[in-house]
Write a protein that holds these residues in place. Structure first.
Motif, mmCIF file in Angstrom:
data_model
loop_
_atom_site.group_PDB
_atom_site.id
_atom_site.type_symbol
_atom_site.label_atom_id
_atom_site.label_comp_id
_atom_site.label_asym_id
_atom_site.label_seq_id
_atom_site.Cartn_x
_atom_site.Cartn_y
_atom_site.Cartn_z
ATOM 1 N N LEU A 56 -41.762 49.670 54.647
ATOM 2 C CA LEU A 56 -41.087 48.469 55.146
ATOM 3 C C LEU A 56 -42.101 47.346 55.407
ATOM 4 C CD1 LEU A 56 -38.138 47.808 56.914
ATOM 5 C CD2 LEU A 56 -39.945 47.562 58.560
ATOM 6 N N VAL A 57 -43.199 47.706 56.047
ATOM 7 C CA VAL A 57 -44.222 46.711 56.392
ATOM 8 C C VAL A 57 -44.840 46.140 55.107
ATOM 9 C CG1 VAL A 57 -46.526 46.557 57.427
ATOM 10 C CG2 VAL A 57 -44.664 47.613 58.705
ATOM 11 N N SER A 58 -45.004 46.990 54.128
ATOM 12 C CA SER A 58 -45.540 46.534 52.839
ATOM 13 C C SER A 58 -44.546 45.580 52.169
ATOM 14 C CB SER A 58 -45.828 47.772 51.989
ATOM 15 O OG SER A 58 -45.901 47.439 50.649
ATOM 16 N N ASP A 59 -43.249 45.899 52.258
ATOM 17 C CA ASP A 59 -42.220 45.004 51.704
ATOM 18 C C ASP A 59 -42.248 43.635 52.373
ATOM 19 O OD1 ASP A 59 -41.426 47.085 50.117
ATOM 20 O OD2 ASP A 59 -39.625 47.571 51.282
ATOM 21 N N LEU A 60 -42.704 43.600 53.634
ATOM 22 C CA LEU A 60 -42.766 42.326 54.365
ATOM 23 C C LEU A 60 -44.028 41.533 54.004
ATOM 24 C CD1 LEU A 60 -41.596 43.516 57.903
ATOM 25 C CD2 LEU A 60 -40.312 42.053 56.326
ATOM 26 N N GLY A 61 -44.840 42.085 53.102
ATOM 27 C CA GLY A 61 -46.018 41.355 52.625
ATOM 28 C C GLY A 61 -47.283 41.647 53.407
ATOM 29 N N ILE A 62 -47.242 42.671 54.233
ATOM 30 C CA ILE A 62 -48.453 43.056 54.972
ATOM 31 C C ILE A 62 -49.154 44.134 54.152
ATOM 32 C CG2 ILE A 62 -49.324 44.063 57.127
ATOM 33 C CD1 ILE A 62 -47.133 42.544 58.573
ATOM 34 N N GLU A 63 -50.237 43.715 53.476
ATOM 35 C CA GLU A 63 -50.867 44.614 52.502
ATOM 36 C C GLU A 63 -51.915 45.533 53.108
ATOM 37 O OE1 GLU A 63 -52.104 41.891 49.465
ATOM 38 O OE2 GLU A 63 -49.992 41.369 49.101
ATOM 39 N N ASN A 64 -52.551 45.049 54.179
ATOM 40 C CA ASN A 64 -53.588 45.862 54.838
ATOM 41 C C ASN A 64 -53.180 46.078 56.287
ATOM 42 O OD1 ASN A 64 -55.627 45.308 52.537
ATOM 43 N ND2 ASN A 64 -54.995 43.282 53.225
ATOM 44 N N PRO A 65 -52.198 46.948 56.512
ATOM 45 C CA PRO A 65 -51.599 47.030 57.853
ATOM 46 C C PRO A 65 -52.531 47.619 58.914
ATOM 47 C CG PRO A 65 -50.745 48.766 56.442
ATOM 48 C CD PRO A 65 -51.586 47.893 55.565
ATOM 49 N N LEU A 66 -52.442 47.034 60.093
ATOM 50 C CA LEU A 66 -53.112 47.569 61.280
ATOM 51 C C LEU A 66 -52.065 47.622 62.383
ATOM 52 C CD1 LEU A 66 -56.426 45.466 61.298
ATOM 53 C CD2 LEU A 66 -56.174 47.880 60.638
ATOM 54 N N LEU A 67 -51.924 48.775 63.012
ATOM 55 C CA LEU A 67 -50.938 48.914 64.087
ATOM 56 C C LEU A 67 -51.559 48.359 65.371
ATOM 57 C CD1 LEU A 67 -50.017 50.874 61.826
ATOM 58 C CD2 LEU A 67 -49.027 52.289 63.609
ATOM 59 N N ARG B 71 -33.766 34.467 55.563
ATOM 60 C CA ARG B 71 -32.781 33.464 55.996
ATOM 61 C C ARG B 71 -32.601 33.447 57.509
ATOM 62 N NH1 ARG B 71 -26.922 35.156 54.657
ATOM 63 N NH2 ARG B 71 -27.313 36.269 56.604
ATOM 64 N N ASP B 72 -32.446 34.638 58.111
ATOM 65 C CA ASP B 72 -32.100 34.727 59.537
ATOM 66 C C ASP B 72 -33.317 34.872 60.453
ATOM 67 O OD1 ASP B 72 -29.449 34.695 58.765
ATOM 68 O OD2 ASP B 72 -29.249 36.882 58.812
ATOM 69 N N GLY B 73 -34.418 35.420 59.920
ATOM 70 C CA GLY B 73 -35.586 35.688 60.767
ATOM 71 C C GLY B 73 -35.515 37.047 61.440
ATOM 72 N N PHE B 74 -34.495 37.816 61.097
ATOM 73 C CA PHE B 74 -34.418 39.198 61.590
ATOM 74 C C PHE B 74 -33.579 40.010 60.627
ATOM 75 C CE2 PHE B 74 -30.729 37.103 63.476
ATOM 76 C CZ PHE B 74 -29.710 38.015 63.263
ATOM 77 N N LEU B 75 -33.683 41.309 60.760
ATOM 78 C CA LEU B 75 -32.915 42.207 59.903
ATOM 79 C C LEU B 75 -32.556 43.446 60.710
ATOM 80 C CD1 LEU B 75 -31.960 42.718 56.968
ATOM 81 C CD2 LEU B 75 -34.122 43.920 56.608
ATOM 82 N N VAL B 76 -31.275 43.830 60.644
ATOM 83 C CA VAL B 76 -30.794 45.006 61.374
ATOM 84 C C VAL B 76 -30.641 46.156 60.385
ATOM 85 C CG1 VAL B 76 -28.870 45.942 62.734
ATOM 86 C CG2 VAL B 76 -29.614 43.569 63.093
ATOM 87 N N LEU B 77 -31.393 47.228 60.586
ATOM 88 C CA LEU B 77 -31.323 48.381 59.679
ATOM 89 C C LEU B 77 -30.798 49.591 60.451
ATOM 90 C CD1 LEU B 77 -34.772 47.870 57.879
ATOM 91 C CD2 LEU B 77 -32.500 47.363 56.952
ATOM 92 N N MET C 178 -36.983 48.278 51.668
ATOM 93 C CA MET C 178 -36.103 47.119 51.851
ATOM 94 C C MET C 178 -35.710 46.579 50.475
ATOM 95 S SD MET C 178 -36.822 43.868 54.266
ATOM 96 C CE MET C 178 -38.179 44.475 55.173
ATOM 97 N N ASN C 179 -34.407 46.376 50.241
ATOM 98 C CA ASN C 179 -34.024 45.841 48.941
ATOM 99 C C ASN C 179 -34.033 44.306 48.979
ATOM 100 O OD1 ASN C 179 -31.550 45.007 50.088
ATOM 101 N ND2 ASN C 179 -30.666 47.043 49.710
ATOM 102 N N ARG C 180 -33.804 43.708 47.806
ATOM 103 C CA ARG C 180 -33.897 42.245 47.667
ATOM 104 C C ARG C 180 -32.939 41.537 48.636
ATOM 105 N NH1 ARG C 180 -37.662 38.951 46.685
ATOM 106 N NH2 ARG C 180 -36.676 37.660 48.239
ATOM 107 N N GLU C 181 -31.722 42.111 48.728
ATOM 108 C CA GLU C 181 -30.701 41.482 49.579
ATOM 109 C C GLU C 181 -31.127 41.504 51.052
ATOM 110 O OE1 GLU C 181 -27.225 41.424 52.102
ATOM 111 O OE2 GLU C 181 -27.966 43.389 51.448
ATOM 112 N N GLU C 182 -31.742 42.605 51.454
ATOM 113 C CA GLU C 182 -32.218 42.716 52.851
ATOM 114 C C GLU C 182 -33.367 41.747 53.119
ATOM 115 O OE1 GLU C 182 -31.124 47.395 53.814
ATOM 116 O OE2 GLU C 182 -32.959 46.937 52.727
#
Ligand SMILES: O=C(O)CCC(=O)C(=O)O
Length: 277
Positions: A118-129, A11-17, A1-5
């Motif tokens: 993507l999940v790491s970009d969202l700040g989830i450093e220790n992901p669990l599915l 801002r919106d609370g969602f992102l369409v990729l 995910m780039n900075r703009e995304e």
């Protein structure tokens, strides 16, 4: 995910990729879901809905699904005597909630480098599915999903949750696409859906004001698109009255560093702990 995304997500609370997953990956997941449904014998479930203890047994079926592959029917799938009105293939609303851990095809779809990054970009450093769902949104009878925040159902303290919604078919207003309130994630958590001490579930309400539903916008997307949902984003989907299905796969990822409360409805047995990518 780039900075703009990332800025748009914040801002919106969602992102369409668009084109996040290939059409082939979508098709293989659809084919696998079809196989799972074909192999599923609804007799046991139908009996749950026809028993006199319907509430307790259907609660148990739902509450025990956190580490299983279970099938849930459309609300109007049953006759008064508990038999199905139409074929099982046309009656199932969704499959959940541990497809990603129990089925190799779903595991492969869910554990890719692209999702991990993507999940790491969202700040989830220790992901669990945590949870996966295959949603059919059947033609003509696909029921509505009322406006909600994912954190109502999957709460962590502090709140860290990535909601990933993959379009496996084109989703349009006609076949029941997602709708969301842009910026609505700033409204705060309105409720929590938890296990009740006496059995079953209850809703703990923090804010009973109605959603500003006049602000919802449709998210019409093409097959292969990923919609990333903030845990506090109010979103919904309407009935599917069209002749086309609108199949989607959702995956929710939490952070091992956050507390996952024991009263959350979705729980795992000790034998099947959560894992990462
Ligand atoms: O796919 C849908 O129709 C709605 C899914 C959704 O909002 C959810 O499962 O949280």
């Amino acid at each position: 995910m780039n900075r703009e995304e990332l800025d748009r997500y914040e801002r919106d609370g969602f992102l369409v990729l668009k084109n996040f997953v290939s059409r082939e990956a979508c098709d293989s997941l659809r084919a696998r879901a079809e196989e799972l449904v074909r192999a599923f014998d609804p007799a046991g479930i139908v009996s749950i809905f026809s028993t006199r203890e319907q509430t307790r047994t259907s609660d148990d079926y739902f509450l025990g699904s956190g580490d299983k592959i279970r099938f849930f029917f459309e609300e109007n799938a049953f006759n008064p005597d508990g038999t199905l009105r139409q074929s099982k293939e046309k009656s199932i609303n969704k499959i959940g909630h541990a497809l990603h851990d129990l089925d190799p095809v779903f595991d492969k779809f869910s554990r890719t480098d692209a999702i991990r990054h993507l999940v790491s970009d969202l700040g989830i450093e220790n992901p669990l599915l945590l949870q996966s769902m295959y949603i059919f949104k059947q033609p003509r009878i696909g029921g509505e999903v009322t406006c909600h925040q994912d954190a109502t159902f999957l709460y962590t303290e502090p709140l860290k949750l990535a909601g990933l919604w993959f379009a496996l078919e084109d989703a349009t207003i006609a076949n029941g696409c997602l709708w969301a309130i842009p910026g609505g994630h700033q409204l705060g958590l309105k409720s929590r859906f938890v296990r009740a001490k006496e059995g079953g579930t209850r809703v703990e309400v923090f804010d009973s004001s109605p959603w500003p539903e006049e602000k919802v916008e449709p998210l019409e997307v093409e097959k292969g698109t990923l919609i990333v949902l903030h845990p506090l984003l109010p979103h919904l989907s309407r009935e599917n009255r069209s002749a086309k299905s609108r199949q989607a796969y959702t995956l929710h990822v939490i952070d091992a560093a956050s507390d996952y409360p024991a009263e959350n409805w979705l729980q795992r047995s000790k034998e099947m702990p959560l894992s990462g990518f």
